[in-house]
Design a protein around this motif. Structure first.
Motif, PDB file in Angstrom:
ATOM      1  N   ALA A  10       0.830  -1.207   0.000  1.00 34.09           N
ATOM      2  CA  ALA A  10       0.000   0.000   0.000  1.00 34.09           C
ATOM      3  C   ALA A  10       0.861   1.251   0.000  1.00 34.09           C
ATOM      4  O   ALA A  10       0.568   2.218  -0.709  1.00 34.09           O
ATOM      5  CB  ALA A  10      -0.940  -0.004   1.201  1.00 34.09           C
ATOM      6  N   LEU A  11       1.914   1.256   0.794  1.00 33.28           N
ATOM      7  CA  LEU A  11       2.804   2.413   0.828  1.00 33.28           C
ATOM      8  C   LEU A  11       3.414   2.692  -0.541  1.00 33.28           C
ATOM      9  O   LEU A  11       3.531   3.840  -0.957  1.00 33.28           O
ATOM     10  CB  LEU A  11       3.913   2.215   1.860  1.00 33.28           C
ATOM     11  N   ILE A  21      -9.043   3.870   4.652  1.00 32.89           N
ATOM     12  CA  ILE A  21      -9.933   3.923   5.801  1.00 32.89           C
ATOM     13  C   ILE A  21      -9.405   2.968   6.863  1.00 32.89           C
ATOM     14  O   ILE A  21      -9.251   1.768   6.619  1.00 32.89           O
ATOM     15  CB  ILE A  21     -11.378   3.549   5.421  1.00 32.89           C
ATOM     16  N   ASP A  22      -9.124   3.512   8.033  1.00 31.31           N
ATOM     17  CA  ASP A  22      -8.612   2.744   9.163  1.00 31.31           C
ATOM     18  C   ASP A  22      -9.752   2.583  10.158  1.00 31.31           C
ATOM     19  O   ASP A  22     -10.242   3.559  10.715  1.00 31.31           O
ATOM     20  CB  ASP A  22      -7.446   3.501   9.790  1.00 31.31           C
ATOM     21  N   SER A  27      -7.596   5.511  19.617  1.00 33.84           N
ATOM     22  CA  SER A  27      -6.298   5.400  20.288  1.00 33.84           C
ATOM     23  C   SER A  27      -5.297   4.627  19.437  1.00 33.84           C
ATOM     24  O   SER A  27      -4.128   5.002  19.341  1.00 33.84           O
ATOM     25  CB  SER A  27      -6.446   4.704  21.643  1.00 33.84           C
ATOM     26  N   GLU A  28      -5.737   3.530  18.837  1.00 33.44           N
ATOM     27  CA  GLU A  28      -4.851   2.751  17.967  1.00 33.44           C
ATOM     28  C   GLU A  28      -4.435   3.571  16.755  1.00 33.44           C
ATOM     29  O   GLU A  28      -3.278   3.552  16.347  1.00 33.44           O
ATOM     30  CB  GLU A  28      -5.552   1.470  17.522  1.00 33.44           C
ATOM     31  N   PHE A  29      -5.377   4.290  16.184  1.00 37.19           N
ATOM     32  CA  PHE A  29      -5.101   5.139  15.026  1.00 37.19           C
ATOM     33  C   PHE A  29      -4.087   6.222  15.391  1.00 37.19           C
ATOM     34  O   PHE A  29      -3.203   6.548  14.597  1.00 37.19           O
ATOM     35  CB  PHE A  29      -6.402   5.772  14.521  1.00 37.19           C
ATOM     36  N   ALA A  30      -4.195   6.773  16.598  1.00 34.08           N
ATOM     37  CA  ALA A  30      -3.281   7.829  17.037  1.00 34.08           C
ATOM     38  C   ALA A  30      -1.847   7.314  17.175  1.00 34.08           C
ATOM     39  O   ALA A  30      -0.895   8.068  16.979  1.00 34.08           O
ATOM     40  CB  ALA A  30      -3.759   8.429  18.357  1.00 34.08           C
ATOM     41  N   GLY A  36      -1.965   9.812   5.354  1.00 35.73           N
ATOM     42  CA  GLY A  36      -3.190  10.225   4.696  1.00 35.73           C
ATOM     43  C   GLY A  36      -4.419   9.399   5.029  1.00 35.73           C
ATOM     44  O   GLY A  36      -5.500   9.666   4.517  1.00 35.73           O
ATOM     45  N   ALA A  37      -4.271   8.395   5.890  1.00 38.83           N
ATOM     46  CA  ALA A  37      -5.418   7.548   6.248  1.00 38.83           C
ATOM     47  C   ALA A  37      -6.436   8.343   7.058  1.00 38.83           C
ATOM     48  O   ALA A  37      -6.091   9.291   7.758  1.00 38.83           O
ATOM     49  CB  ALA A  37      -4.955   6.341   7.058  1.00 38.83           C
ATOM     50  N   VAL A  38      -7.706   7.942   6.927  1.00 44.54           N
ATOM     51  CA  VAL A  38      -8.773   8.535   7.734  1.00 44.54           C
ATOM     52  C   VAL A  38      -9.267   7.474   8.709  1.00 44.54           C
ATOM     53  O   VAL A  38      -9.245   6.285   8.412  1.00 44.54           O
ATOM     54  CB  VAL A  38      -9.942   9.068   6.868  1.00 44.54           C
ATOM     55  N   ASN A  39      -9.694   7.909   9.881  1.00 43.44           N
ATOM     56  CA  ASN A  39     -10.130   6.983  10.924  1.00 43.44           C
ATOM     57  C   ASN A  39     -11.652   6.954  10.988  1.00 43.44           C
ATOM     58  O   ASN A  39     -12.291   7.953  11.274  1.00 43.44           O
ATOM     59  CB  ASN A  39      -9.549   7.423  12.269  1.00 43.44           C
ATOM     60  N   TRP A  40     -12.229   5.798  10.683  1.00 37.16           N
ATOM     61  CA  TRP A  40     -13.662   5.539  10.832  1.00 37.16           C
ATOM     62  C   TRP A  40     -13.771   4.357  11.790  1.00 37.16           C
ATOM     63  O   TRP A  40     -13.969   3.221  11.366  1.00 37.16           O
ATOM     64  CB  TRP A  40     -14.308   5.200   9.503  1.00 37.16           C
ATOM     65  N   PRO A  41     -13.615   4.607  13.097  1.00 37.61           N
ATOM     66  CA  PRO A  41     -13.550   3.498  14.055  1.00 37.61           C
ATOM     67  C   PRO A  41     -14.835   2.685  14.113  1.00 37.61           C
ATOM     68  O   PRO A  41     -15.934   3.231  14.057  1.00 37.61           O
ATOM     69  CB  PRO A  41     -13.282   4.198  15.386  1.00 37.61           C
ATOM     70  N   SER A  42     -14.676   1.375  14.196  1.00 40.96           N
ATOM     71  CA  SER A  42     -15.830   0.487  14.322  1.00 40.96           C
ATOM     72  C   SER A  42     -16.209   0.302  15.793  1.00 40.96           C
ATOM     73  O   SER A  42     -17.325  -0.100  16.099  1.00 40.96           O
ATOM     74  CB  SER A  42     -15.555  -0.862  13.665  1.00 40.96           C
ATOM     75  N   LEU A  43     -15.264   0.564  16.700  1.00 41.49           N
ATOM     76  CA  LEU A  43     -15.501   0.490  18.144  1.00 41.49           C
ATOM     77  C   LEU A  43     -14.898   1.720  18.808  1.00 41.49           C
ATOM     78  O   LEU A  43     -13.920   2.277  18.315  1.00 41.49           O
ATOM     79  CB  LEU A  43     -14.840  -0.758  18.740  1.00 41.49           C
ATOM     80  N   THR A  44     -15.457   2.127  19.946  1.00 49.31           N
ATOM     81  CA  THR A  44     -14.840   3.182  20.742  1.00 49.31           C
ATOM     82  C   THR A  44     -13.636   2.603  21.468  1.00 49.31           C
ATOM     83  O   THR A  44     -13.424   1.383  21.466  1.00 49.31           O
ATOM     84  CB  THR A  44     -15.821   3.756  21.783  1.00 49.31           C
TER      85      THR A  44
END
Length: 56
Positions: A10-11, A21-22, A27-30, A36-44
Motif C-alpha cells: 500500500a505504501l 480507511i482505518d 487510540s490505535e489510530f493515534a 493520509g489515512a482517515v479513521n472511521w472506528p468500528s468500536l470506541t
C-alpha cells in the motif's frame, strides 16, 4: 470495490488510492497509521475490552 493489500505494498501504491480507511479505535489510530489515512472506528476505545469480557 474493496481492495486488500499488505501495508508495504500500500505504501508503494499510495498514489493509486483515493482514500485509506482505518477502522481501528481512535487510540490505535493515534499510535500509528498510513500517511493520509482517515479513521472511521468500528468500536470506541472502551468497547474492545467490553467485547472480550462478554465473549469470555
Amino acid at each position: 470495490m474493496l481492495v486488500t493489500v499488505a501495508a508495504t505494498e500500500a505504501l508503494a501504491r499510495l498514489h493509486e488510492f483515493d482514500a485509506f480507511i482505518d477502522a481501528r479505535t481512535q487510540s490505535e489510530f493515534a499510535l500509528d497509521r498510513l500517511p493520509g489515512a482517515v479513521n472511521w472506528p468500528s468500536l470506541t476505545d472502551d468497547e474492545p475490552s467490553l467485547v472480550g469480557t462478554e465473549y469470555k
